[in-house]
Design a protein around this motif. Sequence first.
Motif, PDB file in Angstrom:
ATOM      1  N   PRO A 160       0.798  -1.227   0.000  1.00 47.68           N
ATOM      2  CA  PRO A 160       0.000   0.000   0.000  1.00 47.68           C
ATOM      3  C   PRO A 160       0.833   1.280   0.000  1.00 47.68           C
ATOM      4  CG  PRO A 160      -0.852  -1.586   1.586  1.00 47.68           C
ATOM      5  CD  PRO A 160       0.483  -2.090   1.135  1.00 47.68           C
ATOM      6  N   PHE A 161       2.068   1.207   0.505  1.00 48.67           N
ATOM      7  CA  PHE A 161       2.898   2.409   0.569  1.00 48.67           C
ATOM      8  C   PHE A 161       3.479   2.775  -0.793  1.00 48.67           C
ATOM      9  CE2 PHE A 161       2.854   0.876   4.918  1.00 48.67           C
ATOM     10  CZ  PHE A 161       2.552   2.039   5.602  1.00 48.67           C
ATOM     11  N   HIS A 162       3.949   1.784  -1.527  1.00 47.72           N
ATOM     12  CA  HIS A 162       4.532   2.040  -2.838  1.00 47.72           C
ATOM     13  C   HIS A 162       3.547   1.808  -3.974  1.00 47.72           C
ATOM     14  CE1 HIS A 162       8.380   1.275  -0.490  1.00 47.72           C
ATOM     15  NE2 HIS A 162       8.510   2.497  -0.975  1.00 47.72           N
ATOM     16  N   ARG A 163       2.344   1.310  -3.633  1.00 48.39           N
ATOM     17  CA  ARG A 163       1.249   1.164  -4.585  1.00 48.39           C
ATOM     18  C   ARG A 163       1.596   0.239  -5.750  1.00 48.39           C
ATOM     19  NH1 ARG A 163      -2.523   4.859  -3.261  1.00 48.39           N
ATOM     20  NH2 ARG A 163      -3.590   4.674  -5.269  1.00 48.39           N
ATOM     21  N   CYS A 164       2.449  -0.726  -5.482  1.00 46.10           N
ATOM     22  CA  CYS A 164       2.827  -1.676  -6.528  1.00 46.10           C
ATOM     23  C   CYS A 164       2.543  -3.098  -6.051  1.00 46.10           C
ATOM     24  CB  CYS A 164       4.293  -1.521  -6.911  1.00 46.10           C
ATOM     25  SG  CYS A 164       5.453  -1.844  -5.585  1.00 46.10           S
ATOM     26  N   LEU A 165       2.476  -4.011  -7.023  1.00 48.54           N
ATOM     27  CA  LEU A 165       2.220  -5.409  -6.704  1.00 48.54           C
ATOM     28  C   LEU A 165       3.454  -6.058  -6.081  1.00 48.54           C
ATOM     29  CD1 LEU A 165       0.361  -6.497  -9.970  1.00 48.54           C
ATOM     30  CD2 LEU A 165      -0.675  -6.077  -7.726  1.00 48.54           C
ATOM     31  N   PRO A 186       8.666  -2.506 -11.078  1.00 52.33           N
ATOM     32  CA  PRO A 186       7.427  -2.447 -10.276  1.00 52.33           C
ATOM     33  C   PRO A 186       6.204  -2.332 -11.167  1.00 52.33           C
ATOM     34  CG  PRO A 186       9.104  -0.978  -9.375  1.00 52.33           C
ATOM     35  CD  PRO A 186       9.608  -1.436 -10.712  1.00 52.33           C
ATOM     36  N   ARG A 187       5.156  -3.057 -10.793  1.00 52.51           N
ATOM     37  CA  ARG A 187       3.892  -3.031 -11.522  1.00 52.51           C
ATOM     38  C   ARG A 187       2.837  -2.362 -10.649  1.00 52.51           C
ATOM     39  NH1 ARG A 187       2.294  -8.840 -12.663  1.00 52.51           N
ATOM     40  NH2 ARG A 187       3.297  -9.190 -10.649  1.00 52.51           N
ATOM     41  N   LEU A 188       2.179  -1.365 -11.178  1.00 54.76           N
ATOM     42  CA  LEU A 188       1.192  -0.616 -10.414  1.00 54.76           C
ATOM     43  C   LEU A 188      -0.001  -1.499 -10.064  1.00 54.76           C
ATOM     44  CD1 LEU A 188       0.472   2.249  -9.357  1.00 54.76           C
ATOM     45  CD2 LEU A 188      -0.761   2.589 -11.515  1.00 54.76           C
ATOM     46  N   ALA A 189      -0.403  -1.464  -8.796  1.00 54.39           N
ATOM     47  CA  ALA A 189      -1.584  -2.216  -8.368  1.00 54.39           C
ATOM     48  C   ALA A 189      -2.842  -1.425  -8.681  1.00 54.39           C
ATOM     49  CB  ALA A 189      -1.501  -2.499  -6.867  1.00 54.39           C
ATOM     50  N   ALA A 191      -6.668   0.157  -8.157  1.00 53.61           N
ATOM     51  CA  ALA A 191      -7.280   0.864  -7.028  1.00 53.61           C
ATOM     52  C   ALA A 191      -8.053  -0.089  -6.129  1.00 53.61           C
ATOM     53  CB  ALA A 191      -8.201   1.970  -7.547  1.00 53.61           C
ATOM     54  N   THR A 192      -8.712  -1.094  -6.721  1.00 51.26           N
ATOM     55  CA  THR A 192      -9.484  -2.035  -5.907  1.00 51.26           C
ATOM     56  C   THR A 192      -8.570  -2.898  -5.046  1.00 51.26           C
ATOM     57  OG1 THR A 192      -9.525  -3.580  -7.775  1.00 51.26           O
ATOM     58  CG2 THR A 192     -11.413  -2.113  -7.519  1.00 51.26           C
ATOM     59  N   VAL A 193      -7.450  -3.327  -5.602  1.00 51.30           N
ATOM     60  CA  VAL A 193      -6.481  -4.117  -4.841  1.00 51.30           C
ATOM     61  C   VAL A 193      -5.875  -3.281  -3.714  1.00 51.30           C
ATOM     62  CG1 VAL A 193      -4.175  -5.152  -4.975  1.00 51.30           C
ATOM     63  CG2 VAL A 193      -5.942  -5.801  -6.626  1.00 51.30           C
ATOM     64  N   LEU A 194      -5.499  -2.049  -4.016  1.00 44.47           N
ATOM     65  CA  LEU A 194      -4.912  -1.184  -2.998  1.00 44.47           C
ATOM     66  C   LEU A 194      -5.900  -0.898  -1.875  1.00 44.47           C
ATOM     67  CD1 LEU A 194      -2.949   1.328  -5.257  1.00 44.47           C
ATOM     68  CD2 LEU A 194      -1.956  -0.333  -3.661  1.00 44.47           C
ATOM     69  N   ALA A 195      -7.175  -0.733  -2.214  1.00 41.72           N
ATOM     70  CA  ALA A 195      -8.180  -0.475  -1.184  1.00 41.72           C
ATOM     71  C   ALA A 195      -8.287  -1.659  -0.225  1.00 41.72           C
ATOM     72  CB  ALA A 195      -9.528  -0.192  -1.839  1.00 41.72           C
ATOM     73  N   MET A 196      -8.307  -2.872  -0.767  1.00 37.58           N
ATOM     74  CA  MET A 196      -8.382  -4.065   0.074  1.00 37.58           C
ATOM     75  C   MET A 196      -7.123  -4.234   0.915  1.00 37.58           C
ATOM     76  SD  MET A 196      -8.921  -8.073  -1.066  1.00 37.58           S
ATOM     77  CE  MET A 196      -7.253  -8.241  -1.761  1.00 37.58           C
ATOM     78  N   ASP A 197      -5.955  -4.104   0.296  1.00 30.78           N
ATOM     79  CA  ASP A 197      -4.701  -4.337   1.008  1.00 30.78           C
ATOM     80  C   ASP A 197      -4.408  -3.243   2.023  1.00 30.78           C
ATOM     81  OD1 ASP A 197      -4.376  -6.658  -0.384  1.00 30.78           O
ATOM     82  OD2 ASP A 197      -2.884  -5.887  -1.783  1.00 30.78           O
ATOM     83  N   SER A 198      -4.860  -2.022   1.773  1.00 31.18           N
ATOM     84  CA  SER A 198      -4.678  -0.949   2.751  1.00 31.18           C
ATOM     85  C   SER A 198      -5.463  -1.246   4.022  1.00 31.18           C
ATOM     86  CB  SER A 198      -5.127   0.394   2.162  1.00 31.18           C
ATOM     87  OG  SER A 198      -4.285   0.781   1.098  1.00 31.18           O
ATOM     88  N   ARG A 199      -6.646  -1.815   3.857  1.00 33.60           N
ATOM     89  CA  ARG A 199      -7.431  -2.202   5.034  1.00 33.60           C
ATOM     90  C   ARG A 199      -6.738  -3.329   5.801  1.00 33.60           C
ATOM     91  NH1 ARG A 199     -13.396  -2.047   2.106  1.00 33.60           N
ATOM     92  NH2 ARG A 199     -14.002   0.045   2.809  1.00 33.60           N
TER      93      ARG A 199
END
Length: 315
Positions: A160-165, A186-189, A191-199
């Motif tokens: 979630p910090f670097h927003r990559c997979l 780095p591959r950009l994650a 928005a839906t993946v980042l939202a889940m992983d940030s939680r």
Amino acid sequence: MIVSRRWPVHPAPLPVEALSSWLRRIAVHYHANLDDLASDLGYALDGPEEIDTYPPPGFTRELARRTGLDLHRIQRMSLSGWAPWLIDQAEPDAAAFTTYTRQFSVLLPAGRRRPRELPTWQAWLPSGPAFRACPKCIATSTPPYPYQLLWLLSLTLSCPFHRCLLEPRAKTVSYFSDWERKPPTPRLASATVLAMDSRTWHAMTTGSVDLPRRQVHAGIWFRLLRTIIDELGTSVSECRTAGRLIRRLWKESGYPHRVGPLRWHPHEGYPLDVQLRTLEATATTIHLLESKILAGQGPDAAFFLPSPSGSMEEL
């Protein structure tokens, strides 16, 4: 051999760092290795996997005494320290799978999925190699490279910090020399993946998660995730009328059919690529539920809907 009876907490552990990662960094500070460190504590280890999952009894207590670091902080650096939040209990139990994955129903009506007995199952702990790492975290750190407990589990897709997979690793958890020579791009994650992983990151660091309807305990979040994963992999006979919903969720995730072999396995037992695609479908499902594009048929789909009053409650 380390001869001091008490070690200064240097270097300090990082948020969500795996126990073996922190101990390896301490060992390097003392010009030693992980086995030397364990021996100085009075233990012989089978490998870093042991202390990242289920450290020997007394190991973390002795480590807390030597370093002066809070015992609970050290315990949370291994999987067993997350009972009963992330896992129900440290010891395997044949009924654990049903207890963990049947508490909630999101996509399917309650009681639709049949109980399953899996004697050796542990939530989120992959049965095969599944180590991944954030390429930007490694690129911005120095040897010995720290790694997170989350990178060892079948729970997240991104940083979630670097927003990559997270990128899969074929090497051991302590080896990143290949990335020094040829770092992955780095591959950009999404928005839906980042939202889940940030939680998930918030659950691991604060003990709670903000959902649209209410703030929930981390243990509820982990079980809601695992419930959706299990429902996405439910057999056609168990889905019944909800089968159309499950098929559409996979299609919305970019997969025309359910991912994985025809024979059922728990999420943690599938090959890594299947686990990652299922996590991707889970993130898509949560987004579609919260956007009211699709509605779950289970009573706990309400967790992902806004509160009727518009205010957030606590649970």
